[in-house]
Design a protein around this motif. Structure first.
Motif, PDB file in Angstrom:
ATOM      1  N   LEU A 101      31.395  44.410  38.477  1.00 14.35           N
ATOM      2  CA  LEU A 101      31.769  43.011  38.582  1.00 14.35           C
ATOM      3  C   LEU A 101      32.109  42.616  40.015  1.00 14.35           C
ATOM      4  O   LEU A 101      32.192  41.423  40.341  1.00 14.35           O
ATOM      5  N   ARG A 102      32.380  43.629  40.857  1.00  7.51           N
ATOM      6  CA  ARG A 102      32.497  43.447  42.314  1.00  7.51           C
ATOM      7  C   ARG A 102      33.494  42.365  42.740  1.00  7.51           C
ATOM      8  O   ARG A 102      33.186  41.495  43.528  1.00  7.51           O
ATOM      9  N   ARG A 103      34.695  42.461  42.276  1.00 10.07           N
ATOM     10  CA  ARG A 103      35.668  41.474  42.699  1.00 10.07           C
ATOM     11  C   ARG A 103      36.818  42.126  43.472  1.00 10.07           C
ATOM     12  O   ARG A 103      36.726  42.300  44.662  1.00 10.07           O
ATOM     13  N   GLY A 104      37.861  42.554  42.795  1.00  5.76           N
ATOM     14  CA  GLY A 104      38.990  43.086  43.547  1.00  5.76           C
ATOM     15  C   GLY A 104      39.878  43.969  42.719  1.00  5.76           C
ATOM     16  O   GLY A 104      39.561  44.322  41.590  1.00  5.76           O
ATOM     17  N   ALA A 105      41.018  44.325  43.315  1.00  3.69           N
ATOM     18  CA  ALA A 105      41.977  45.212  42.665  1.00  3.69           C
ATOM     19  C   ALA A 105      42.785  44.435  41.635  1.00  3.69           C
ATOM     20  O   ALA A 105      42.783  43.207  41.600  1.00  3.69           O
ATOM     21  N   SER A 106      43.497  45.186  40.784  1.00  2.71           N
ATOM     22  CA  SER A 106      44.288  44.546  39.736  1.00  2.71           C
ATOM     23  C   SER A 106      45.783  44.812  39.925  1.00  2.71           C
ATOM     24  O   SER A 106      46.528  44.830  38.968  1.00  2.71           O
ATOM     25  N   ASP A 107      46.218  45.010  41.190  1.00  6.06           N
ATOM     26  CA  ASP A 107      47.640  45.263  41.394  1.00  6.06           C
ATOM     27  C   ASP A 107      48.418  43.951  41.272  1.00  6.06           C
ATOM     28  O   ASP A 107      47.869  42.845  41.355  1.00  6.06           O
ATOM     29  N   MET A 163      40.205  37.060  33.437  1.00  5.32           N
ATOM     30  CA  MET A 163      40.738  38.256  34.085  1.00  5.32           C
ATOM     31  C   MET A 163      40.517  38.163  35.600  1.00  5.32           C
ATOM     32  O   MET A 163      39.400  38.319  36.096  1.00  5.32           O
ATOM     33  N   LEU A 164      41.582  37.877  36.324  1.00 11.94           N
ATOM     34  CA  LEU A 164      41.463  37.531  37.735  1.00 11.94           C
ATOM     35  C   LEU A 164      40.870  38.619  38.628  1.00 11.94           C
ATOM     36  O   LEU A 164      40.238  38.284  39.637  1.00 11.94           O
ATOM     37  N   PRO A 165      41.028  39.918  38.318  1.00  8.08           N
ATOM     38  CA  PRO A 165      40.365  40.895  39.182  1.00  8.08           C
ATOM     39  C   PRO A 165      38.852  40.723  39.252  1.00  8.08           C
ATOM     40  O   PRO A 165      38.211  41.200  40.188  1.00  8.08           O
ATOM     41  N   ASN A 166      38.282  40.029  38.271  1.00  4.41           N
ATOM     42  CA  ASN A 166      36.826  39.870  38.213  1.00  4.41           C
ATOM     43  C   ASN A 166      36.316  38.619  38.916  1.00  4.41           C
ATOM     44  O   ASN A 166      35.104  38.437  39.029  1.00  4.41           O
ATOM     45  N   HIS A 167      37.218  37.743  39.369  1.00  2.00           N
ATOM     46  CA  HIS A 167      36.774  36.421  39.819  1.00  2.00           C
ATOM     47  C   HIS A 167      37.514  35.960  41.068  1.00  2.00           C
ATOM     48  O   HIS A 167      38.702  36.210  41.234  1.00  2.00           O
ATOM     49  N   ALA A 168      36.823  35.217  41.908  1.00  5.38           N
ATOM     50  CA  ALA A 168      37.468  34.533  43.027  1.00  5.38           C
ATOM     51  C   ALA A 168      38.222  33.322  42.492  1.00  5.38           C
ATOM     52  O   ALA A 168      37.682  32.554  41.689  1.00  5.38           O
ATOM     53  N   PRO A 169      39.471  33.117  42.898  1.00  7.35           N
ATOM     54  CA  PRO A 169      40.244  31.989  42.384  1.00  7.35           C
ATOM     55  C   PRO A 169      39.558  30.637  42.570  1.00  7.35           C
ATOM     56  O   PRO A 169      39.633  29.780  41.683  1.00  7.35           O
ATOM     57  N   LEU A 170      38.882  30.425  43.686  1.00  9.62           N
ATOM     58  CA  LEU A 170      38.209  29.148  43.897  1.00  9.62           C
ATOM     59  C   LEU A 170      37.157  28.901  42.825  1.00  9.62           C
ATOM     60  O   LEU A 170      37.042  27.787  42.288  1.00  9.62           O
ATOM     61  N   ARG A 171      36.384  29.946  42.502  1.00  7.43           N
ATOM     62  CA  ARG A 171      35.352  29.765  41.485  1.00  7.43           C
ATOM     63  C   ARG A 171      35.964  29.498  40.111  1.00  7.43           C
ATOM     64  O   ARG A 171      35.456  28.682  39.335  1.00  7.43           O
ATOM     65  N   VAL A 172      37.069  30.177  39.801  1.00  7.32           N
ATOM     66  CA  VAL A 172      37.763  29.907  38.538  1.00  7.32           C
ATOM     67  C   VAL A 172      38.223  28.455  38.505  1.00  7.32           C
ATOM     68  O   VAL A 172      38.052  27.748  37.506  1.00  7.32           O
ATOM     69  N   ALA A 173      38.796  27.996  39.622  1.00  4.43           N
ATOM     70  CA  ALA A 173      39.291  26.623  39.683  1.00  4.43           C
ATOM     71  C   ALA A 173      38.160  25.614  39.485  1.00  4.43           C
ATOM     72  O   ALA A 173      38.332  24.592  38.814  1.00  4.43           O
ATOM     73  N   GLU A 174      37.001  25.895  40.068  1.00  3.01           N
ATOM     74  CA  GLU A 174      35.862  24.987  39.912  1.00  3.01           C
ATOM     75  C   GLU A 174      35.374  24.953  38.462  1.00  3.01           C
ATOM     76  O   GLU A 174      35.085  23.877  37.914  1.00  3.01           O
ATOM     77  N   ASP A 175      35.274  26.133  37.853  1.00  4.89           N
ATOM     78  CA  ASP A 175      34.821  26.191  36.460  1.00  4.89           C
ATOM     79  C   ASP A 175      35.794  25.476  35.533  1.00  4.89           C
ATOM     80  O   ASP A 175      35.402  24.634  34.710  1.00  4.89           O
ATOM     81  N   ILE A 176      37.079  25.825  35.657  1.00  2.09           N
ATOM     82  CA  ILE A 176      38.088  25.254  34.766  1.00  2.09           C
ATOM     83  C   ILE A 176      38.307  23.783  35.083  1.00  2.09           C
ATOM     84  O   ILE A 176      38.507  22.952  34.188  1.00  2.09           O
TER      85      ILE A 176
END
Length: 346
Positions: free
Chosen positions: A124-130, A82-95
């Motif tokens: 979770l302190r990430r961002g909006a879900s628009d 769920m991207l509102p919960n995560h920074a894309p860079l961190r998702v990319a590193e994990d995946i």
């Protein structure tokens, strides 16, 4: 494995039953993945949820690695992160790390909802879900996981050049529009939100942009989700499915955090007519009965939606019921000949 029907996959939420715990739920999901692999399913995806006692899939990427390590051929993915919960860079590193450890087996499904209640989403302190932010984050992920960019000053490592297949997840026309504009596969959460299914598929297919800079496929590709429960008899299957009905009844009453209840013969007992109608509407894309019953239902569902793949969701109080259901459906789906007119794989 038969190639005469569309592929079948599994979406798993690592459900926790009353009287059980998270460790037992995780172990059961590993066994479910092994059963799916043995039966011929294409993928085993884990969904991200937070702050609920009946689901133990909050650390989605961690579980993906655990399940990929316990299997050998089935694709393992997120359904979704769920991207509102995560920074894309961190998702990319994990995946990207998972794709480096398990090359050719990792998928990345991406959702726009936070997967939790508003208070937990704030924690979770990430961002909006628009929609605009969602699309922007996906573009970032495509860059991070795509080919090496010599000019890039920030890279995902591991991650770059892994080219992990990505899917846009959604339940409305908003998600369909994002998937179409980006030229990406679209997975519809019709197992709990079927009300915009037909409209979302129409929007996605009609607006699909194969020429978008972000396009990862040449033509629309759709995955639809369905609740399933297979047992030796239709009556036994209906009783086991009461667990799902009771869970959704609790959801409507704002008390969905409880562990999965035991099955009952009359799940509608104590519900108002409006409550029960709401449950039935949310669970419209459900197929329950013997293996033959469910296969016939899913064939019709694939034909109705024109789906390229079906991802199944199975809840049960006893994990053994879920594992047997996955096994029985897979054997029937992949070994028996389809009926005339069944949807064929693309």
């Amino acid at each position: 494995m038969s190639e005469t029907r569309v592929p079948l996959s599994v979406l798993d939420l690592v459900p926790v039953s009353a009287g059980s715990n998270a460790a037992e739920a995780i172990a059961a999901s590993v066994e479910a993945a092994r059963a799916a692999e043995a039966a011929g399913y294409r993928r085993f995806w884990i969904a991200e949820h937070h702050n609920t006692l009946n689901i133990a899939s909050s650390a989605t990427a961690v579980l993906m690695g655990h399940i990929a390590g316990a299997t050998s051929t089935i694709r393992v993915g997120s359904g979704g992160i769920m991207l509102p919960n995560h920074a894309p860079l961190r998702v990319a590193e994990d995946i990207g790390t998972l794709a480096t450890i398990y090359p050719g087996r990792i998928d990345l499904g991406l959702g726009r909802a936070p997967g939790t209640d508003p208070a937990t989403a704030r924690e979770l302190r990430r961002g909006a879900s628009d929609v605009a932010d969602f699309a922007s984050d996906i573009r970032d992920l495509i860059r991070y996981l795509g080919p090496v960019r010599p000019e890039a000053t920030i890279v995902a490592h591991p991650g770059q050049a892994t080219n992990v297949p990505m899917y846009v997840l959604g339940s409305t026309t908003a998600g369909a529009s994002v998937a179409a504009a980006l030229g990406m596969p679209f997975a519809v959460a019709s197992h709990f939100a079927p009300h915009q299914l037909a409209e979302s598929l129409e929007v996605y297919r009609s607006a699909f942009d194969a020429g978008a800079p972000t396009a990862t496929i040449a033509e629309p590709r759709v995955m639809v989700a369905a609740n399933v429960l297979v047992a030796d008899t239709a009556d036994r299957a209906r009783r086991e499915f009461s667990v799902v009905q009771r869970m959704f009844l609790s959801l409507g009453r704002g008390s969905a955090r409880k562990p999965l209840p035991e099955p009952v013969d009359h799940p509608e007992a104590g519900a108002t007519m409006i409550e029960w109608q709401r449950v039935q509407a949310m669970l419209r894309c459900s197929f329950v009965g013997t293996a033959a019953d469910v296969v016939a239902g899913l064939e019709g569902f694939a034909a109705e939606t024109g789906a390229d793949e079906i991802i199944t969701v199975t809840y049960s109080h006893d994990p053994r019921v879920r594992i047997r259901s996955i096994h029985k459906l897979g054997l029937a789906w992949f070994t028996q000949s389809p009926k005339k007119g069944a949807r064929q794989p693309s």
